[in-house]
Design an enzyme around this catalytic site. Structure first.
Site, PDB file in Angstrom:
ATOM      1  N   PHE A  16       0.856  -1.208  -0.039  1.00 41.51           N
ATOM      2  CA  PHE A  16       0.178   0.091   0.051  1.00 41.51           C
ATOM      3  C   PHE A  16       0.855   1.329   0.122  1.00 41.51           C
ATOM      4  CE2 PHE A  16       0.685   0.089   4.546  1.00 41.51           C
ATOM      5  CZ  PHE A  16       0.633   1.248   4.923  1.00 41.51           C
ATOM      6  N   LYS A  17       2.085   1.258   0.458  1.00 45.21           N
ATOM      7  CA  LYS A  17       2.846   2.295   0.489  1.00 45.21           C
ATOM      8  C   LYS A  17       3.008   3.090  -0.943  1.00 45.21           C
ATOM      9  CE  LYS A  17       3.388   1.539   4.752  1.00 45.21           C
ATOM     10  NZ  LYS A  17       4.985   1.250   5.607  1.00 45.21           N
ATOM     11  N   ASP A  18       2.794   2.080  -2.090  1.00 40.71           N
ATOM     12  CA  ASP A  18       3.086   2.608  -3.570  1.00 40.71           C
ATOM     13  C   ASP A  18       1.994   3.805  -3.602  1.00 40.71           C
ATOM     14  OD1 ASP A  18       5.112   1.003  -4.275  1.00 40.71           O
ATOM     15  OD2 ASP A  18       3.684  -0.743  -4.535  1.00 40.71           O
TER      16      ASP A  18
END
Length: 499
Positions: A112-114
């Protein structure tokens, strides 16, 4: 829109400066002076828009010193099918009646950091131009696994930047480590630290505020910034997917505009669930915000008791990105809940640094429990949940998402709340193949490497292997060895040729 520091409310900067600096000079985190509103008519107007267009709309509320053209450039450059494997950028899977899985892992590093770290480089380089900065920006990152790779991928070979990532030597999965140590790019450095994530995070924060380091940086024509969620440029993109998901669910008829939607987030550093809180405060009809922890349950205990205490045993778990005892973004929430009382924040976070604990007031605790529910589960329950989801629904999830599902099940049993619910799915199961295979009763032999495990999980789950993970097999390792946590400052200076 101006931004204030949680530890000094007299500081006021525009968003470009807040993003470029990353953290305030006295160690506080930047927060918007006011939370902008979003009306129901505005929510409805987002129907039919793509993700980049919705993101630009949300950013226009917060990043008011960026022009519309600059925001379009940032969003249209970041949220593309070149970077993400789906046109929707974030997919929503219908898990079971009234429960939806928000898949935030369709980006280049499968986490999810993308969602934030694909756009942060565009925010940052735009900010540098707006501020007429002529210094190289040095980005320091502490990671529990996913942030590091996502930041490296976002900033690799970005002109005028250098990025250095620190990760706990035994605190990430084999696949996460492989992603980082094989990272390409001329401006990237990766370093393992003998310790846990909190040691990495504390070390980076200390370097940010060390006057001798800052003087050396100044003389070298450089300045620090951060790609951790202490940077507002990391947090504001996370608000977008809660706004966008609500609109998508209404657009598809799963909910009606105005219906409440609960949100469940597996969290360690509190940034992802804090973004949901901001979306709710803007006016998105979100209900209970359910904070899911693994056995390192410092946040669960805090929400339930009002006492934050990091003085406890640290457990390495099957959900390593949540193996955190100091949740940085909680500071932003507490600043809001105290009515922006910077003196109180300084007192609590000085106590946390010096004694490892603090206790909030009854008034703050009441506000906290009104908005949030805290729950946790251990590794055995995590793996049992993975197996149950697979057996019942044919759905394969990773270890962090499974924590969220289990805590949500506990919440429903405890409260009887059947409000429709969005669960944040934060990573691809292929990033944690060994644990997921074990959960599915297909534990691999000890001599099976991570790539064979990925293939085994593909056969078991029938999911496509992400190309970015498959490509790692032939990439050479570039970064080996480790340092003591006390050596981080000297390591930074040496790598930057400042000592």
């Amino acid at each position: 829109m101006f931004y204030k520091s949680t530890r000094n409310s007299s500081i006021r900067v525009e968003s470009a400066a807040a993003i470029a600096k990353g953290i305030s000079e006295e160690g506080g985190l930047f927060v918007p002076e006011t939370i902008p509103s979003i009306s129901m008519d505005e929510l409805k107007s987002l129907a039919g828009m793509n993700y980049a267009q919705r993101a630009a709309f949300v950013f226009s509320k917060y990043l008011t010193d960026y022009t519309d053209a600059e925001l379009r450039y940032c969003t249209e450059s970041a949220y593309t099918t070149k970077a993400f494997d789906t046109e929707n950028i974030a997919e929503i899977a219908h898990l079971f009646e009234g429960t939806y899985m928000l898949e935030l892992w369709h980006g280049p590093t499968c986490a999810f950091k993308d969602m934030a770290l694909q756009i942060l480089p565009y925010f940052l380089t735009t900010a540098v131009k707006k501020l007429h900065m002529d210094k190289k920006v040095v980005i320091l990152v502490a990671t529990s696994g996913d942030t590091g790779k996502a930041a490296l991928e976002g900033f690799k070979d970005v002109p005028g930047t250098e990025i250095m990532v620190f990760y706990p030597v035994e605190g990430v999965s084999d696949m996460q480590k492989r992603q980082m140590v094989t990272q390409e790019g001329e401006n990237v450095t990766v370093c393992a630290v003998k310790g846990n994530f909190d040691d990495c995070q504390s070390g980076v924060k200390k370097i940010f505020t060390d006057h001798k380091v800052l003087e050396a940086l100044e003389q070298g024509g450089m300045t620090f910034s951060s790609a951790n969620s202490i940077n507002w440029g990391r947090l504001v993109p996370q608000i977008v997917y809660y706004v966008s998901s609500y609109v998508s669910l209404a657009e598809s008829g799963q909910i009606a505009y105005g219906d409440l939607l609960n949100v469940v987030v597996p969290t360690g550093n509190f940034g992802n669930i804090l973004a949901a809180y901001y979306a709710k405060m803007m006016g998105v009809p979100l209900g209970k915000l359910i904070c899911a922890s693994n056995i390192n349950k410092v946040l669960t205990d805090f929400i339930r008791t009002g006492v934050y205490n990091r003085n406890r045993q640290f457990y390495p778990t099957a959900s390593p990105s949540m193996d955190i005892l100091i949740s940085s973004n909680l500071e932003r929430l507490l600043y809001l809940l105290t009515g922006e009382d910077d003196a109180q924040i300084r007192e609590w976070f000085t106590a946390l640094a010096e004694q490892g604990t603090y206790e909030v007031t009854d008034a703050v605790k009441a506000k906290l429990t009104e908005q949030f529910y805290g729950g946790f589960c251990d590794d055995a329950e995590t793996k049992a949940t993975i197996a149950e989801l697979y057996k019942k629904y044919g759905y394969t999830c990773d270890t962090h998402t499974a924590v969220a599902v289990k805590v949500y099940e506990d919440y429903r049993k405890e409260t009887g709340d059947t409000t429709k619910t969005l669960i944040a799915s934060t990573a691809s199961p292929f990033k944690f193949s060994a644990s997921v295979l074990d959960a599915l009763g297909k534990k691999p032999a000890d001599d099976v490497d991570e790539y064979d495990m990925v293939e085994l999980l593909h056969e078991a789950s029938k999911m496509e292997i992400p190309q970015s993970l498959a490509a790692l097999k032939t990439k050479p390792r570039r970064f080996e060895g480790s340092i003591d946590k006390s050596e981080m400052q000297q390591f930074v200076l040496q790598e930057l040729h400042l000592s």
